[in-house]
Design a protein around this motif. Sequence first.
Motif, PDB file in Angstrom:
ATOM      1  N   ASP A 159       0.839  -1.193   0.000  1.00  0.00           N
ATOM      2  CA  ASP A 159       0.000   0.000   0.000  1.00  0.00           C
ATOM      3  C   ASP A 159       0.877   1.248   0.000  1.00  0.00           C
ATOM      4  O   ASP A 159       2.063   1.193   0.250  1.00  0.00           O
ATOM      5  N   ARG A 160       0.271   2.389  -0.246  1.00  0.00           N
ATOM      6  CA  ARG A 160       1.020   3.638  -0.414  1.00  0.00           C
ATOM      7  C   ARG A 160       1.788   4.003   0.855  1.00  0.00           C
ATOM      8  O   ARG A 160       1.268   3.937   1.957  1.00  0.00           O
ATOM      9  N   LEU A 161       3.033   4.396   0.676  1.00  0.00           N
ATOM     10  CA  LEU A 161       3.870   4.814   1.790  1.00  0.00           C
ATOM     11  C   LEU A 161       3.664   6.304   2.025  1.00  0.00           C
ATOM     12  O   LEU A 161       3.888   7.125   1.144  1.00  0.00           O
ATOM     13  N   ASP A 162       3.210   6.677   3.217  1.00  0.00           N
ATOM     14  CA  ASP A 162       2.949   8.077   3.525  1.00  0.00           C
ATOM     15  C   ASP A 162       4.071   8.712   4.327  1.00  0.00           C
ATOM     16  O   ASP A 162       4.328   9.908   4.204  1.00  0.00           O
ATOM     17  N   ARG A 163       4.732   7.966   5.176  1.00  0.00           N
ATOM     18  CA  ARG A 163       5.782   8.529   6.013  1.00  0.00           C
ATOM     19  C   ARG A 163       6.840   7.469   6.292  1.00  0.00           C
ATOM     20  O   ARG A 163       6.512   6.359   6.718  1.00  0.00           O
ATOM     21  N   PRO A 164       8.122   7.787   6.082  1.00  0.00           N
ATOM     22  CA  PRO A 164       9.175   6.818   6.373  1.00  0.00           C
ATOM     23  C   PRO A 164       9.224   6.491   7.864  1.00  0.00           C
ATOM     24  O   PRO A 164       8.973   7.351   8.709  1.00  0.00           O
ATOM     25  N   ASP A 165       9.550   5.230   8.186  1.00  0.00           N
ATOM     26  CA  ASP A 165       9.766   4.879   9.576  1.00  0.00           C
ATOM     27  C   ASP A 165      11.268   4.909   9.869  1.00  0.00           C
ATOM     28  O   ASP A 165      12.070   5.336   9.041  1.00  0.00           O
ATOM     29  N   ARG A 166      11.634   4.464  11.076  1.00  0.00           N
ATOM     30  CA  ARG A 166      13.031   4.565  11.497  1.00  0.00           C
ATOM     31  C   ARG A 166      13.973   3.805  10.566  1.00  0.00           C
ATOM     32  O   ARG A 166      15.038   4.303  10.192  1.00  0.00           O
ATOM     33  N   LEU A 167      13.606   2.587  10.183  1.00  0.00           N
ATOM     34  CA  LEU A 167      14.467   1.818   9.290  1.00  0.00           C
ATOM     35  C   LEU A 167      14.588   2.502   7.933  1.00  0.00           C
ATOM     36  O   LEU A 167      15.673   2.544   7.343  1.00  0.00           O
ATOM     37  N   ASP A 168      13.496   3.038   7.421  1.00  0.00           N
ATOM     38  CA  ASP A 168      13.545   3.776   6.154  1.00  0.00           C
ATOM     39  C   ASP A 168      14.581   4.904   6.233  1.00  0.00           C
ATOM     40  O   ASP A 168      15.400   5.093   5.329  1.00  0.00           O
ATOM     41  N   LEU A 169      14.525   5.682   7.305  1.00  0.00           N
ATOM     42  CA  LEU A 169      15.441   6.818   7.453  1.00  0.00           C
ATOM     43  C   LEU A 169      16.878   6.355   7.627  1.00  0.00           C
ATOM     44  O   LEU A 169      17.817   7.032   7.189  1.00  0.00           O
ATOM     45  N   GLN A 170      17.079   5.194   8.259  1.00  0.00           N
ATOM     46  CA  GLN A 170      18.436   4.661   8.370  1.00  0.00           C
ATOM     47  C   GLN A 170      18.974   4.261   7.001  1.00  0.00           C
ATOM     48  O   GLN A 170      20.154   4.461   6.700  1.00  0.00           O
ATOM     49  N   ILE A 171      18.108   3.706   6.162  1.00  0.00           N
ATOM     50  CA  ILE A 171      18.535   3.359   4.804  1.00  0.00           C
ATOM     51  C   ILE A 171      18.911   4.622   4.035  1.00  0.00           C
ATOM     52  O   ILE A 171      19.942   4.666   3.353  1.00  0.00           O
ATOM     53  N   VAL A 172      18.084   5.659   4.142  1.00  0.00           N
ATOM     54  CA  VAL A 172      18.403   6.932   3.489  1.00  0.00           C
ATOM     55  C   VAL A 172      19.727   7.472   4.010  1.00  0.00           C
ATOM     56  O   VAL A 172      20.584   7.922   3.233  1.00  0.00           O
ATOM     57  N   ASN A 173      19.931   7.436   5.328  1.00  0.00           N
ATOM     58  CA  ASN A 173      21.163   7.930   5.927  1.00  0.00           C
ATOM     59  C   ASN A 173      22.378   7.173   5.379  1.00  0.00           C
ATOM     60  O   ASN A 173      23.418   7.767   5.062  1.00  0.00           O
TER      61      ASN A 173
END
Length: 370
Positions: free
Chosen positions: A42-56
């Motif tokens: 389903d559509r992703l509305d807001r990154p979670d902690r793991l998402d932000l770690q991947i971006v980092n």
Amino acid sequence: MRTDAPTGGTAEPLVADQSPHSPDSSDSSDSPHSPGPADRPDRLDRPDRLDLQIVNALQIEPRASWAKVGAVLGVDAVTVSRRWNRLRAAGLAWVTAYEPGPGSGRMAIVEVECAGNPLEVAEALVHDPECRTLDIASGGRDLLIGVGAADEVALADYLLTRLGSRPQIGAVRTQLITSFVRESGDWRLGELSPDRSERFTGHVSREPAVPAALSEPERAVLAALHEDGRMPATEIAARTGLAVRRARETVQRLLFEQRVVLWTDVARGRSGRSVQAWFFLRVPARRLAGVTARLARLEEARLVVSVVGTYNLAVCVWTRELADVTRLEARIEDGLEGVRIADRCVTLRTVKRAGVLLDAQGRRTGRGPG
């Protein structure tokens, strides 16, 4: 020429502690991952902690393999790949490429006062190749435009005959950029602990061997990387007509020589730092080098550039709350003797950043011609 932000040394009082998030604390992303809401189609509305770690992680090493990212974060490569693809498809994070600093020509920060609706003016300017970045701002200007041109003549032509002649533009003030002390691509989310960050390979700490204009094949590779900085060499070869080996070697050479820089970016409103502000400073010339070095170490500082114009230093910051802008301004003036913030503004909307078109929520919608 690109000047990297100073590193190392003892933190000075001006420099705040790193992100209040606790990268060292244990949470679900520090252990093998079990499927959760962020993995569903389903559509992703807001990154979670793991998402932000991947971006980092990709901020440090934009072309790191999914296996490496997964190994550092303690999750499998398939999960990392799936999460990144969903972030990118939703326009919440992306990797792009650009030519760094004044080496790519003459660059300037242009303040524009509009006689008409600023959004209409922004929409008229955003597709100009010279318009690299465009913010709709509060305060004493309606628009802040990062302009890039091949040389002084091309810059003057754009400002005088194209930008200045538009009927909805009332006034234009130009701050010529003389040096980049910190570039936006050097900014980090702060979601990784130091030991994890050190396991990724960052920018090479060297100046370009020989500043030189990009050749036609190199520009074709840059165009592919601008669209997707993680594009595989096989796809770059298919798009440019180069052999796969030559495409791979061209990417490696351009990045090693820092003639092209990769930049992992994120939608501001979904990054935990929803407020962007600009500070314009007047600094005694004899103190400029020391002041810029300290400002470049601020956790909030996305961009620090020396300019010639009404001011001699411009700083773009991302903060968590609007009140943080005032607190940060006080810290800068209290911590740097003789430094005065002559003006400031808050970004109401970013329409374009580093040639990437953004929607009203700051999500990537496509690439512009600039």
